[in-house]
Design an enzyme around this catalytic site. Sequence first.
Site, PDB file in Angstrom:
ATOM      1  N   LYS A  92       0.654  -0.853   0.478  1.00  0.00           N
ATOM      2  CA  LYS A  92      -0.042   0.004   0.179  1.00  0.00           C
ATOM      3  C   LYS A  92       0.827   1.183  -0.044  1.00  0.00           C
ATOM      4  O   LYS A  92       1.440   1.474   1.008  1.00  0.00           O
ATOM      5  CB  LYS A  92      -0.906   0.011   1.334  1.00  0.00           C
ATOM      6  CG  LYS A  92      -2.265   1.443   1.382  1.00  0.00           C
ATOM      7  CD  LYS A  92      -2.535   0.752   3.125  1.00  0.00           C
ATOM      8  CE  LYS A  92      -3.820   2.149   2.994  1.00  0.00           C
ATOM      9  NZ  LYS A  92      -4.894   1.937   4.261  1.00  0.00           N
ATOM     10  N   SER A 176      -9.533   0.980   3.008  1.00  0.00           N
ATOM     11  CA  SER A 176      -8.626   2.397   2.516  1.00  0.00           C
ATOM     12  C   SER A 176      -7.757   1.391   0.910  1.00  0.00           C
ATOM     13  O   SER A 176      -6.935   1.460   1.095  1.00  0.00           O
ATOM     14  CB  SER A 176      -7.897   3.323   2.908  1.00  0.00           C
ATOM     15  OG  SER A 176      -7.469   3.197   4.543  1.00  0.00           O
ATOM     16  N   GLY A 199     -11.275  -1.832   9.711  1.00  0.00           N
ATOM     17  CA  GLY A 199     -12.489  -2.121   8.493  1.00  0.00           C
ATOM     18  C   GLY A 199     -11.180  -1.237   7.248  1.00  0.00           C
ATOM     19  O   GLY A 199     -11.869  -2.434   6.118  1.00  0.00           O
ATOM     20  N   SER A 200      -9.860  -1.005   7.466  1.00  0.00           N
ATOM     21  CA  SER A 200      -9.383  -0.798   5.744  1.00  0.00           C
ATOM     22  C   SER A 200      -8.575  -2.172   5.176  1.00  0.00           C
ATOM     23  O   SER A 200      -8.342  -2.004   4.432  1.00  0.00           O
ATOM     24  CB  SER A 200      -8.279  -0.060   6.100  1.00  0.00           C
ATOM     25  OG  SER A 200      -8.753   1.757   6.159  1.00  0.00           O
TER      26      SER A 200
END
Length: 535
Positions: A92, A176, A199-200
């Site tokens: 990421k 994300s 939650g990403s």
Amino acid sequence: MSDRPDSLGTSYVFPDLYEASIEGLRIGLSGSHFTSVDLVKAYLTRIHEVNDEIHAVIETNEQALKFAESLDLERTAGKSRGVLHGIPIIVKDNITALSDGMETTSGSYALVGSIAPRDAHVITLLRDAGAIILAKSNLSEWSYFRGRPGEMPGGWSGRGGQGSNPFLKGAGPSGSSHGSAACAAVGLAAATLGTETDGSITSPSRLHNIVGIKPTVGLTSRSGVIPVSEYQDTVGPMCRSVADATVILQVIAGKDNRDPFTEAQPSVVPDYTAALGHRDLEGLRIGVPWGAFKDGDFIKDWPGVIEAFKEALEVLSALKAIVVEPADFKELQELTDYKIEMHCLTVEFKHCINTYLKELVHVPTGVRTVSDIINFNNAHPGEEKPPGYETQYRLEEADKTAGYEQYPYQQCRKRRRELGRELAIDYALEKNNVDALVFPSLSETVVSAAAIAGYPVITVPLGFAPDDTPLGKEKPMPNSGPGVPFGIGFTGTAFSESTLIKVAHAFEQKTKHRLRKRAYEAATPRTQMRDVKNS
């Protein structure tokens, strides 16, 4: 797949790169059926084939082929750095890979050209194990801490554009870590890394039909990672299988003196791979916190999820686990209004981002504070204004905060921990004497409880929305719709990853839901190893 004779004259089948496992690639490399250079060429071509469709990758590593060639020479000389020797990984774009010459920007033009003092600790560990950092994945800009949800498109960044779901054209990818999820889902690398605050990792993983491990906060170092919150951020693997995710977790777990939170982990990192391969779950008690999701909003948008979840409970029972129903949280109302969490995150974001920016060696844009980010975005709407949206709500709210001593931050931080631990996950585990909790990964309540507790979550493919599922109402892109994947999640107390891996792997091997459906044609790369070998 394609056959070719090996040195013994027997037939070798090239791994299908859409599903290829780390072990399968390792066997091919060690058997000289292909090289790491071949593998990098294949993956780079696959990225080129689909990236304009799904916007999963922000940039590729121009030095990847050079690194692959060097690792091939080491392998030929009989040297192996580890289980990831010559294996391409995508990370990421908030994880610093300085030595690879790639940008680290959290998707924002505000950080283009910036120079960090060093690589992220997890990158160092991956490279020491022989991994090739192939590319940086797209993300929701600033890890989705820019605009208010509903006013800011999930999956958008200035540098990477608007990501989308490879299983339904025009559907949203969540955030994300959506770019990492998409890269893993359609085979743009052997494995990927994402980060999660809340939650990403879990949300895009379940929407992309992959396995995501959100580790306990402190199991993996966050040094060199553009932050949201030092109390909730964690780095974890996003892969096509539990086995691959476990291999990556084994490599990146461990203490780091630049991240004091890692001091809380066990003195010796457990052998997580030992949790793989169990034929049954006899002796394990698994609780179901029904109250946290049985009346959730997702039910009307995701027909079939509860039915699939009930079938999953039957599978766990067939694996000889004792399923305890219900194993509910003590407090739900305060947990589900998210006010405590959002207050804490807003204060923490400003503190952590300002600290990160001040430590950068060089920032050509001059951005050194959250206020600078806001001003940069306003001054560069062509690069930093999402189409149809202007909000910087979260950035602006964070900029108003006055630090950790501001009332009522300290009180809220203590309450946040209680809500996630003593009043939710630990309460359910201890009251019902269970080893883990199971839930549909769509449950924001359970995912958020684990996030604010700093506890681990593993999500595994569970199924796909029926073909007659209506499109969701989210703007600008629906998250739900026909054929969109959903998952099943497992959570537990701090540093219970071994137990969760054992359960998740047994369930995955029994059901193999991921294999039921592939991405739509334009989002599915075409190039395979045979194409590279024959070119």
